[in-house]
Design a protein around this motif. Structure first.
Motif, PDB file in Angstrom:
ATOM      1  N   PRO A 366       0.813  -1.225   0.000  1.00 36.89           N
ATOM      2  CA  PRO A 366       0.000   0.000   0.000  1.00 36.89           C
ATOM      3  C   PRO A 366       0.846   1.274   0.000  1.00 36.89           C
ATOM      4  O   PRO A 366       0.419   2.301  -0.514  1.00 36.89           O
ATOM      5  CB  PRO A 366      -0.820  -0.126   1.297  1.00 36.89           C
ATOM      6  N   GLU A 367       2.053   1.172   0.579  1.00 39.71           N
ATOM      7  CA  GLU A 367       2.934   2.335   0.620  1.00 39.71           C
ATOM      8  C   GLU A 367       3.475   2.614  -0.782  1.00 39.71           C
ATOM      9  O   GLU A 367       4.116   1.764  -1.402  1.00 39.71           O
ATOM     10  CB  GLU A 367       4.085   2.074   1.592  1.00 39.71           C
ATOM     11  N   ARG A 368       3.220   3.795  -1.274  1.00 37.48           N
ATOM     12  CA  ARG A 368       3.510   4.123  -2.670  1.00 37.48           C
ATOM     13  C   ARG A 368       4.994   4.005  -3.015  1.00 37.48           C
ATOM     14  O   ARG A 368       5.346   3.455  -4.063  1.00 37.48           O
ATOM     15  CB  ARG A 368       3.026   5.550  -2.963  1.00 37.48           C
ATOM     16  N   ALA A 369       5.854   4.476  -2.158  1.00 37.31           N
ATOM     17  CA  ALA A 369       7.287   4.474  -2.470  1.00 37.31           C
ATOM     18  C   ALA A 369       7.811   3.046  -2.652  1.00 37.31           C
ATOM     19  O   ALA A 369       8.542   2.751  -3.610  1.00 37.31           O
ATOM     20  CB  ALA A 369       8.060   5.187  -1.360  1.00 37.31           C
ATOM     21  N   ALA A 370       7.428   2.151  -1.736  1.00 40.53           N
ATOM     22  CA  ALA A 370       7.884   0.760  -1.842  1.00 40.53           C
ATOM     23  C   ALA A 370       7.318   0.101  -3.088  1.00 40.53           C
ATOM     24  O   ALA A 370       8.020  -0.643  -3.790  1.00 40.53           O
ATOM     25  CB  ALA A 370       7.471  -0.011  -0.594  1.00 40.53           C
ATOM     26  N   ARG A 371       6.045   0.393  -3.374  1.00 44.16           N
ATOM     27  CA  ARG A 371       5.406  -0.221  -4.547  1.00 44.16           C
ATOM     28  C   ARG A 371       6.061   0.238  -5.843  1.00 44.16           C
ATOM     29  O   ARG A 371       6.345  -0.572  -6.734  1.00 44.16           O
ATOM     30  CB  ARG A 371       3.917   0.121  -4.559  1.00 44.16           C
ATOM     31  N   GLU A 372       6.341   1.517  -5.955  1.00 41.43           N
ATOM     32  CA  GLU A 372       6.954   2.038  -7.177  1.00 41.43           C
ATOM     33  C   GLU A 372       8.367   1.494  -7.349  1.00 41.43           C
ATOM     34  O   GLU A 372       8.791   1.197  -8.475  1.00 41.43           O
ATOM     35  CB  GLU A 372       6.964   3.568  -7.143  1.00 41.43           C
ATOM     36  N   ARG A 373       9.074   1.338  -6.243  1.00 44.32           N
ATOM     37  CA  ARG A 373      10.427   0.776  -6.327  1.00 44.32           C
ATOM     38  C   ARG A 373      10.368  -0.672  -6.817  1.00 44.32           C
ATOM     39  O   ARG A 373      11.172  -1.094  -7.658  1.00 44.32           O
ATOM     40  CB  ARG A 373      11.106   0.846  -4.961  1.00 44.32           C
ATOM     41  N   LEU A 374       9.396  -1.421  -6.299  1.00 43.52           N
ATOM     42  CA  LEU A 374       9.229  -2.808  -6.725  1.00 43.52           C
ATOM     43  C   LEU A 374       8.911  -2.874  -8.214  1.00 43.52           C
ATOM     44  O   LEU A 374       9.530  -3.642  -8.974  1.00 43.52           O
ATOM     45  CB  LEU A 374       8.112  -3.472  -5.917  1.00 43.52           C
ATOM     46  N   LEU A 375       7.921  -2.090  -8.660  1.00 48.51           N
ATOM     47  CA  LEU A 375       7.508  -2.133 -10.066  1.00 48.51           C
ATOM     48  C   LEU A 375       8.627  -1.680 -10.993  1.00 48.51           C
ATOM     49  O   LEU A 375       8.757  -2.193 -12.109  1.00 48.51           O
ATOM     50  CB  LEU A 375       6.251  -1.271 -10.261  1.00 48.51           C
ATOM     51  N   GLU A 376       9.432  -0.729 -10.542  1.00 48.97           N
ATOM     52  CA  GLU A 376      10.579  -0.296 -11.351  1.00 48.97           C
ATOM     53  C   GLU A 376      11.571  -1.439 -11.539  1.00 48.97           C
ATOM     54  O   GLU A 376      12.095  -1.662 -12.643  1.00 48.97           O
ATOM     55  CB  GLU A 376      11.276   0.893 -10.670  1.00 48.97           C
ATOM     56  N   GLN A 377      11.824  -2.177 -10.472  1.00 46.26           N
ATOM     57  CA  GLN A 377      12.759  -3.301 -10.564  1.00 46.26           C
ATOM     58  C   GLN A 377      12.209  -4.406 -11.455  1.00 46.26           C
ATOM     59  O   GLN A 377      12.944  -5.023 -12.232  1.00 46.26           O
ATOM     60  CB  GLN A 377      13.061  -3.846  -9.169  1.00 46.26           C
ATOM     61  N   LEU A 378      10.899  -4.646 -11.358  1.00 44.45           N
ATOM     62  CA  LEU A 378      10.286  -5.671 -12.211  1.00 44.45           C
ATOM     63  C   LEU A 378      10.328  -5.248 -13.675  1.00 44.45           C
ATOM     64  O   LEU A 378      10.603  -6.059 -14.566  1.00 44.45           O
ATOM     65  CB  LEU A 378       8.843  -5.929 -11.780  1.00 44.45           C
ATOM     66  N   GLU A 379      10.049  -3.985 -13.931  1.00 44.98           N
ATOM     67  CA  GLU A 379      10.061  -3.491 -15.308  1.00 44.98           C
ATOM     68  C   GLU A 379      11.448  -3.618 -15.920  1.00 44.98           C
ATOM     69  O   GLU A 379      11.591  -3.872 -17.120  1.00 44.98           O
ATOM     70  CB  GLU A 379       9.606  -2.019 -15.328  1.00 44.98           C
ATOM     71  N   ALA A 380      12.468  -3.478 -15.090  1.00 49.12           N
ATOM     72  CA  ALA A 380      13.843  -3.568 -15.592  1.00 49.12           C
ATOM     73  C   ALA A 380      14.314  -5.011 -15.738  1.00 49.12           C
ATOM     74  O   ALA A 380      15.383  -5.265 -16.285  1.00 49.12           O
ATOM     75  CB  ALA A 380      14.794  -2.818 -14.649  1.00 49.12           C
ATOM     76  N   ASN A 381      13.514  -5.953 -15.251  1.00 41.50           N
ATOM     77  CA  ASN A 381      13.919  -7.355 -15.283  1.00 41.50           C
ATOM     78  C   ASN A 381      12.777  -8.214 -15.832  1.00 41.50           C
ATOM     79  O   ASN A 381      11.957  -8.731 -15.077  1.00 41.50           O
ATOM     80  CB  ASN A 381      14.302  -7.828 -13.870  1.00 41.50           C
ATOM     81  N   PRO A 382      12.676  -8.356 -17.168  1.00 43.07           N
ATOM     82  CA  PRO A 382      11.582  -9.151 -17.759  1.00 43.07           C
ATOM     83  C   PRO A 382      11.536 -10.575 -17.238  1.00 43.07           C
ATOM     84  O   PRO A 382      10.467 -11.174 -17.149  1.00 43.07           O
ATOM     85  CB  PRO A 382      11.916  -9.124 -19.257  1.00 43.07           C
TER      86      PRO A 382
END
Length: 936
Positions: A366-382
Motif C-alpha cells: 500500500p505504501e507508494r514508495a515501496a510499490r513504485e520501487r518494486l515495479l521499477e525493478q520488475l520493469e527492468a527485469n523481464p
C-alpha cells in the motif's frame, strides 16, 4: 348453511378475524407438514405468547403430530394476534417449514406491521448448521496461506483475481470469467447440461487453491449465490490418508470431516438428501490423490446410508450417484483429464496478466514508495516479470522484497540479473533461515548466504529427507511419526516450510504435516539429493525417468484418465494410478539442474564435498542430453511449406526449463544443436511467459533461421519480452491466443524491424487495439518479406483498420490478411477497398464479422473491378444487403480472378442471391459463392 360455509372457506388473510379460522380449516395440512416444533415453541416463548407451562405441556406430548395439535390448540385459544404470529414463524423460517411455502403463498398471508416488528429466533437445525458452516469457513478462509502464523495476511486485503478462461472440450477458448462467483453461473460456458462438475485446472502455483478459498470467503460472508445453504470443502490429498479397510457413510464423511451439526444431524442430513441442489462441494487437487490399493471389487455407492471407502464416496459424488443435483467444483493441475460426461464446464486458470500484477502489487504494498520501487525493478527485469505471472512465485518474490524492505533500512533490492526459479527458492529459504536469528534494532544480520545455509544445513537436510521419502511415492501429507523418523525437530517446524494439517483421514486425532506447496516439496527433495553425499546416480536421476517417452504420448492421451475406481464393476483391469500427475517430479528435476549448476557451486561447496558436486553434475548433464536427443529424435516430423516441422509436447518445455536452470552457455548451445527441425510447433502446451525464457535461452544459439509456433498458450506481454533474444533467427512468429496486448506488439515491432526476415506473423485472438495495429502496420512496411498477417478477433476499429490497409496498399509481398472479428466498420472497409484496387500480390483477405454495412460493401465490390490478384474473400457475418449483392454481381461480370466469395450470415435475401447466380453466366473463374445458406 352451505353458502355460509363456503364464505368461511374464502376468508382472506387481510380479514383480522381470519387467522384463527385459517388454522382451523387447514389443521390437518399443518399437522402433516410441520416437523419442527421446537422452533415454534422457542419463538412463542421469546415473545411471551407462551408460558413455561405451555411449553411443558407441548413437550409432554408423546409424538410429533400430537405436539403440533397441542400447539395449534393453545395458539388458537390465545386469539388472533398469536395465530398471526404463528403463521409469521412459518413464513420466516423457510428451511424449517419448507413444505409450507406453497401453501403460505396460496393463502396470501401478509403479516401486519405489529407482527413484523416481532423478533424471530431461528433454532432450526438446518439453519443453525448453515450458520455454523459459514462461521467455520469464514474463519478458515480469513487469512491467506503463508509460511508461518507470524506472516498471516488477510485474504480480503490481498486476494487478486487471475485470468480465468472458459474452455471447450477441444480446449478452445469460450471467453473469460470476470470473478470467482461466475464459476457458479448456470448459463455461461456450459458444455454438458446433464453434468454438475465445474472443472478448474492450471499449472502448479497458478492459484487454484486460492480461488477456492476466495469462494469459501464469499459464501461465508453471504456474497455468493443465496441458494447455496451447504458448502463442503475437501482437499483430495486427504482421501489418500484413509486405510484400505476404512469405510464411512456419506453422513459421516460430510459431518465428521467438514463440520458437525450442533443438533439433530439426522434432520440436517435428511434436508440435504431432499434438496441436494442447495449444496456446493469443492474438491481441491484431484491430481494429488494417491491410491496404491485395488478398488476393482468395490461396488459403486448409490445409497447415502451405506458405508463405503471414502474414495468410492468421492467418485460417487462426482458422478452424481450420490446427491445428484449438488454443484461441484473440482481442481487439478494441467494435464489431468476428467470424463466428459461429468463436466459441466472447463475453466483454465492462466495466472496474472500485467494488469493483475499491478493490482496485486498495490495490495501487497500500500505504501507508494515501496510499490513504485518494486515495479521499477520488475520493469527492468523481464525475467522476474515472467516468474511473477505465476501467483505463487509472485508472492514469494514479493515477500522476499518485503523482507529486504523492512530489514535493510528500506534499501530493498531484488536480484538484477537473470533469475531462475532455483534462485527464487534459494532466496526464500535464506530469508526464512535468517528469521530465526535474534533481531536487533541497531545491528543488521550480516551473514552471507553461504554462512546462512551452512548454519541451517541440518534442518534443511532433515526437511529434504522427509520431502524425498514422500515424493518418491507421490505422497504430500506426512504423519508425525514419519516426520520424526526423518530427524525433523521442533525448531525445524518453526521455520514454516512444513505446516500442520488438521485432518488425516480416519485418524482424525493424529497430527500430520504437509509442505507449504508442492513446488516447495520438490525443492527440498532436490536439495536433499544434491547435498546428501550418500545419494548415488540412480537415486539422483530417478525422477527423470518419469518423463513421458514420445511414443507413449498419443496412447496416454487416448486413455480416459480418471480415478482408479472409475471402472468399478467393468471387465478389464484397472489402470494403476491413472490420475498420477508428474509436475512434482518435473519440478524436482528442474531444481536439481539449478542446484547443480556451476553458478551454485560457491554456495553449495560448503554443504557437500566439491568432488560429489562435480560427480553428480556430470551424471545429470549426460542424462539430460541423452534424454533430449532421444526425445527430439522420436518426435513426428512433417514436411510442409518448405519447412521440416516438428510438433513438440509439454515434456519438451520441461526439458528446456531444466536447461535454462543450468544458466550454462555451453549447455544451451548443445541443446540448440540438437534441434534439427526448422519449424518448432508448441501449440496447446500451456506454455507460460516463464517458458519463453527457457525457449529463448536455447533458440538464440541456433545458427539457422527458424519458424516458431506458440499459438494457444499463455505467454502474455512478458513472454514476448522474454523471446527478444531469439527474434534474430525467426522467420515465422505465431503467437495467436496468448493474452498479448499493445505493449507486447510494440516489443515485436521493435525487434522484428531490426532483422527484417519475418514472413509470417500470427496474432489472432489477443487483446490488440488500434495502437497495436499501428505497430503491425509498421512491421508490414519495413519487413519486405512478410507474406501473412493474422489479426482476427482483436479490438481493432476503423482507425487501426485504415493504418493496416495503407500498409497493405504499399506492400508488394503481402499474400494473406486475416481481420475476422474486429470492428473496422465502413471506414476501415473503404480503406481496404483502396488497398485492393490494383494490388498485385494479395490473394486472401478476410474482413468477416467487422460491422461492415452496404456502404463499405459497395466500396469493396467496386475496388475488385480493378483487382487481378485476390482469390479468396471472406465477408461473412457483416451487415451486407441485396444492394451489396448486386454490386458484387456486377463485379463478378468483370473480375475473373476471384475464386471464393463468402457472404453468408449477412442480410442478403433470395433476390440478392439470384443476382449473384445470374452473374455466374459471365464468370468462368469463380469456384464458389456462399450466400444466405447455400452455395452456388
Amino acid at each position: 348453511m352451505e353458502k355460509q360455509g363456503h364464505s368461511e372457506m374464502e376468508i382472506t388473510p387481510s380479514d383480522s378475524r381470519s387467522h384463527v379460522k385459517l388454522l382451523k380449516i387447514h389443521r390437518e395440512l399443518l399437522v402433516t407438514h410441520i416437523h419442527n416444533t421446537q422452533c415454534l415453541v422457542d419463538n412463542l416463548l421469546k415473545n411471551d405468547y407462551f408460558s413455561t407451562e405451555d411449553a411443558e405441556i407441548v413437550c409432554a406430548c408423546p409424538t410429533q403430530p400430537d405436539k403440533v395439535r397441542k400447539i395449534l390448540d393453545l395458539v388458537q385459544s390465545k386469539g388472533e394476534e398469536v395465530s398471526e404470529f404463528f403463521l409469521y414463524i412459518l413464513q420466516q423460517l423457510t428451511d424449517a417449514y419448507v413444505d409450507l411455502r406453497p401453501w403460505l403463498s396460496d393463502v396470501g398471508f401478509i403479516p401486519s406491521p405489529l407482527i413484523q416488528s416481532k423478533a424471530i429466533v431461528n433454532t432450526d437445525p438446518v439453519s443453525r448448521y448453515t450458520q455454523k458452516l459459514r462461521h467455520q469457513l469464514g474463519c478458515d478462509s480469513k487469512f491467506m496461506l503463508c509460511y508461518s502464523k507470524k506472516e498471516e495476511m488477510l485474504l480480503e486485503e490481498t486476494y487478486t483475481d487471475t485470468i480465468m478462461e472458459l474452455i471447450s472440450f477441444n480446449n478452445e477458448s469460450l471467453g473469460s470469467l470476470g470473478s470467482p462467483a461466475c464459476l457458479l453461473d448456470q448459463s455461461a460456458g456450459v458444455l454438458n447440461e446433464q453434468a454438475e462438475t465445474v472443472f478448474v485446472f492450471g499449472d502448479a502455483g497458478v492459484g487454484k487453491s486460492m480461488l477456492l478459498q476466495r469462494l469459501q470467503s464469499l459464501w461465508a460472508s453471504g456474497r455468493l449465490d443465496a441458494g447455496v445453504k451447504f458448502f463442503f470443502h475437501f482437499r483430495c490429498r486427504m482421501f489418500s490418508c484413509f486405510k484400505e479397510s476404512a469405510t464411512l457413510c456419506l453422513q459421516d464423511l460430510l459431518f465428521k470431516h467438514c463440520c458437525y451439526p450442533e443438533q439433530d444431524p439426522d434432520e440436517v442430513f435428511a434436508f440435504l438428501l431432499r434438496f441436494p441442489h442447495t449444496a456446493l462441494f469443492t474438491f481441491d487437487g484431484l491430481d494429488e490423490l494417491h491410491s496404491d490399493f485395488d478398488l476393482s471389487r468395490v461396488p459403486d455407492s448409490c445409497c447415502p446410508w451405506e458405508p463405503a471407502h471414502p474414495l468410492v464416496l468421492l467418485a460417487s459424488l462426482l458422478s452424481g450417484k450420490l446427491l445428484k443435483g449438488a454443484s461441484k467444483l473440482l481442481t487439478a493441475r494441467t494435464g489431468v483429464e476428467v470424463p466428459r460426461q461429468l463436466l459441466r464446464k472447463k475453466v483454465l486458470l492462466r495466472g496474472f496478466s500485467p494488469s493483475h500484477l499491478r493490482t496485486y502489487a498495490h495490495r501487497m504494498f500500500p505504501e507508494r514508495a515501496a510499490r513504485e520501487r518494486l515495479l521499477e525493478q520488475l520493469e527492468a527485469n523481464p525475467n522476474l516479470c515472467s516468474l511473477c505471472a505465476v501467483p505463487l512465485f509472485c508472492w514469494i518474490i514479493f515477500r522476499c522484497f518485503q523482507h529486504f524492505h523492512t530489514t535493510l533500512d528500506g534499501s530493498s533490492q531484488l536480484p538484477d540479473c537473470t533469475v531462475t526459479l532455483t534462485d527464487v527458492f534459494l532466496l526464500v529459504t535464506e530469508v526464512h533461515l535468517n528469521r530465526t536469528q535474534p533481531s536487533s534494532l541497531v545491528q543488521r544480520n550480516t551473514r552471507s548466504p553461504e554462512e546462512t545455509f551452512q548454519a541451517g544445513r541440518g534442518s534443511l537436510l532433515a526437511l529434504g529427507r522427509a520431502a524425498y521419502g514422500a515424493m518418491a511415492k507421490s505422497l504430500f501429507v506426512f504423519s508425525q511419526e514419519q516426520v520424526q523418523a526423518c530427524g525433523v525437530q521442533e525448531e525445524d517446524l518453526q521455520l514454516g516450510f512444513l505446516r500442520a494439517v488438521p485432518e488425516l483421514g480416519s485418524e482424525g486425532g493424529q497430527q500430520s504435516y504437509e509442505f507449504f506447496h508442492i513446488t516447495l516439496q520438490a525443492f527440498f527433495t532436490a536439495f536433499f539429493l544434491v547435498v546428501d553425499d550418500e545419494v548415488g546416480t540412480p537415486e539422483l536421476l530417478a525422477f527423470f525417468h518419469e518423463w513421458v517417452p514420445p511414443g507413449e504420448v498419443a496412447a496416454a492421451s487416448c486413455y480416459p484418465r480418471f480415478l482408479p475406481f472409475w471402472r468399478v464393476g467393468g471387465s478389464g483391469p484397472v489402470r494403476a494410478d491413472p490420475f498420477k500427475k508428474k509436475d512434482h517430479f518435473q519440478f524436482t528435476n528442474l531444481f536439481l539442474c539449478g542446484l547443480l549448476s556451476k553458478a551454485k557451486q560457491k554456495l553449495l561447496q560448503h554443504l557437500v564435498p566439491l568432488a560429489s558436486l562435480r560427480r553428480k553434475r556430470k551424471a545429470l548433464w549426460a542424462h539430460l542430453f541423452a534424454s533430449l536427443r532421444t526425445y527430439l529424435k522420436n518426435l513426428p516430423r512433417v514436411q510442409s511449406g518448405g519447412f521440416n516441422q516438428v510438433q513438440a509436447m509439454p515434456t519438451f518445455l520441461w526439458m528446456l526449463r531444466c536447461i535454462y536452470e543450468t544458466q550454462s552457455r555451453k549447455v544451451g548451445q548443445l541443446a540448440a544443436g540438437g534441434i534439427c527441425a526448422n519449424y518448432l510447433k508448441l501449440t496447446y502446451c500451456n506454455a507460460c511467459s516463464a517458458d519463453c525464457s527457457a525457449l529463448s535461452f536455447v533458440l538464440h544459439h541456433s545458427r539457422k533461421r527458424l519458424a516458431l509456433d506458440l499459438d494457444n498458450n499463455n505467454l502474455n506481454d512478458y513472454g514476448v519480452r522474454e523471446l527478444q533474444p531469439c527474434f534474430s533467427c525467426l522467420t515465422v512468429v505465431r503467437l495467436s491466443v496468448n493474452q498479448i496486448t499493445d505493449s507486447g506488439v510494440k516489443v515485436l515491432c521493435e525487434e522484428l524491424t531490426k532483422y527484417k526476415i519475418l514472413t509470417y506473423l500470427g496474432l489472432y485472438n489477443n487483446q490488440i487495439t488500434d495502437v497495436g495495429a499501428k505497430y503491425v502496420a509498421k512491421i508490414l512496411d519495413e519487413c519486405r518479406s512478410l507474406t501473412h498477417i493474422k489479426l482476427g478477433k482483436n479490438k481493432i476499429t476503423s482507425e487501426g483498420g485504415k493504418c493496416l490497409a495503407l500498409a497493405v496498399k504499399h506492400s508488394s509481398s503481402i499474400v494473406d490478411i486475416g481481420m475476422w472479428g474486429n470492428q473496422i466498420g465502413d471506414e476501415g472497409a473503404k480503406a481496404f477497398a483502396e488497398a485492393l484496387r490494383n494490388h498485385t500480390s494479395l490473394r486472401n483477405l478476410s474482413l468477416a464479422f467487422n460491422g461492415i454495412t452496404s456502404e463499405g460493401g459497395r466500396s469493396l465490390a467496386q475496388a475488385l473491378h480493378c483487382n487481378t490478384s485476390l482469390q479468396i474473400f471472406w465477408l461473412t457475418k457483416n451487415e451486407l444487403n441485396d444492394d451489396v449483392a448486386e454490386s458484387m454481381a456486377d463485379m463478378l461480370k468483370v473480375n475473373q480472378t476471384l475464386k471464393h466469395l463468402w457472404l453468408i450470415q449477412n442480410q442478403i435475401t433470395a433476390r440478392g442471391t439470384a443476382q449473384l447466380a445470374e452473374a455466374l453466366r459471365q464468370n468462368t473463374g469463380i469456384l464458389e459463392i456462399w450466400s444466405v445458406s447455400s452455395s452456388t
